[in-house]
Design a protein around this motif. Sequence first.
Motif, short mmCIF file in Angstrom:
data_model
loop_
_atom_site.label_atom_id
_atom_site.label_comp_id
_atom_site.label_asym_id
_atom_site.label_seq_id
_atom_site.Cartn_x
_atom_site.Cartn_y
_atom_site.Cartn_z
N PRO A 63 22.44 -23.92 20.42
CA PRO A 63 22.46 -25.38 20.52
C PRO A 63 23.21 -25.85 21.77
CG PRO A 63 22.90 -24.71 18.27
CD PRO A 63 22.91 -23.45 19.10
N GLN A 103 11.83 -30.30 9.26
CA GLN A 103 12.20 -29.26 10.22
C GLN A 103 11.01 -28.82 11.07
OE1 GLN A 103 14.15 -25.96 8.31
NE2 GLN A 103 15.55 -27.27 7.16
N ARG A 150 10.81 -26.77 14.36
CA ARG A 150 11.27 -27.43 15.58
C ARG A 150 12.33 -26.61 16.31
NH1 ARG A 150 12.74 -33.55 14.10
NH2 ARG A 150 13.75 -33.29 16.14
N LEU A 151 13.21 -25.96 15.57
CA LEU A 151 14.31 -25.20 16.18
C LEU A 151 14.22 -23.74 15.79
CD1 LEU A 151 17.20 -27.71 15.37
CD2 LEU A 151 16.18 -27.34 17.61
N LYS A 162 4.98 -35.80 14.57
CA LYS A 162 6.32 -35.52 14.09
C LYS A 162 6.35 -35.70 12.57
CE LYS A 162 11.15 -37.01 14.56
NZ LYS A 162 12.07 -38.01 15.15
N GLN A 170 14.77 -26.99 23.62
CA GLN A 170 14.95 -26.09 22.48
C GLN A 170 14.46 -26.70 21.17
OE1 GLN A 170 19.72 -27.07 21.76
NE2 GLN A 170 19.10 -25.18 22.72
N ASP A 171 14.10 -27.97 21.20
CA ASP A 171 13.55 -28.66 20.03
C ASP A 171 12.09 -29.01 20.34
OD1 ASP A 171 12.74 -30.55 18.10
OD2 ASP A 171 14.78 -31.34 17.88
N ARG A 172 11.16 -28.49 19.54
CA ARG A 172 9.74 -28.67 19.83
C ARG A 172 9.30 -30.13 19.85
NH1 ARG A 172 7.18 -23.65 19.55
NH2 ARG A 172 8.29 -22.06 18.34
N TRP A 173 10.00 -30.99 19.11
CA TRP A 173 9.59 -32.39 19.09
C TRP A 173 9.84 -33.07 20.44
CZ3 TRP A 173 6.69 -36.14 17.94
CH2 TRP A 173 7.09 -37.48 18.09
#
Length: 372
Positions: A78, A179, A148-149, A125, A104-107
């Motif tokens: 993170p 998630q 997402r993570l 989303k 690092q977050d797909r959204w």
Amino acid sequence: MAIIGKKIGILGGGQLAQMMTQRARQMGFHVTILSDDKDDPAVGYANSWIKGKIYNEDDILKLARVVDAITLETEFIPARTIAKGLGKTKTRCVPKLDHLAILQDRWPQKELLWDYQIPTADFIKITGKDDLEAAYKVFDGELVLKKRLGGHDGFGTYIIKTKTQFELFKRTHKNLETQFIAEKLVHFKSEKSLIVCRNSKGDIFMYPLLNSLQKNQQCFRVWGPDHHPALNDLTKKITSLLNHIDYVGLITFELFDVGSKLLVNEITPRVHNSGHITQDAFSFDQFEMHLRALADQTFPLEVQSTKTFLMQNIVGTSTRKPAIEVGLQGKLHWYDKKANKPKKKLGHINYFGNSLRSLVTLADYDLKKIKC
């Protein structure tokens, strides 16, 4: 100002850190590894090692206090943890933490592609159960649900093609829907990657387009160079994106070839498995380019490559000690991992020559000589 000859820290001690450390030492850097185990692949090549957890801000601070800049081999630490670890030190991170937080977050990663009109699969989303149901209807029952993570090599990815698969996902992920993001299932011809590097001066270098073959949702083989009619337009948009956000470091765009278009499947802000071929097929590999960007150095004026090249991954299939016969036809890069298990990346072999067909034959031949 360039930091050549000074101290670099790497979060992680796996094979990517190992290869980065090997190149960094050749370039005159002092490298310190932060990792769990002194037997981690990168540790034996580093100048120094700090035992610790890469997800622990106190351990990151220990590293930050003894180096001038840090980088990482996984994009899943993170960004806020790294920021707390850097604390009030003057140590900087490449990639920049604000970029890492997005990618690092797909959204937000998908939103970034959308903002810069870079082609990607349609997505939704998931903010609750209603969004999940809506995604199933909008995408006509064919969708991909991605965590997402933290998802990689197929972990955290669920391909939905039937009502039964959808209902199973809902049962096994009850109250965990947020998630994930939902994407339209893409029926692609092949998978490709584009590896790009940018320094703080705004110089951008791109390797040729690469083909990749996946097996069991892992990279099995990479070859190139490749061409595509949509590549020129895509590279212009990627250049605009990287310049606008002032990105620094190596970054990989994993692509789907859908015929007339190239869609960006994922963005990976680090050195990449598909880029291992650059170690032998190019005069400057992905690890040196990333380190040059980290150190505020200029890029080489010319990067030469062989006519045709291929990289073969070696992945564990058991828990036995790997056995490799002598006389391989390609150049072996072994990761020195102390244990083996199925799907564990153990090494890779690089080939280069004039004919792709002959390189495939050599790779198939060598695979028969490796028992793992």
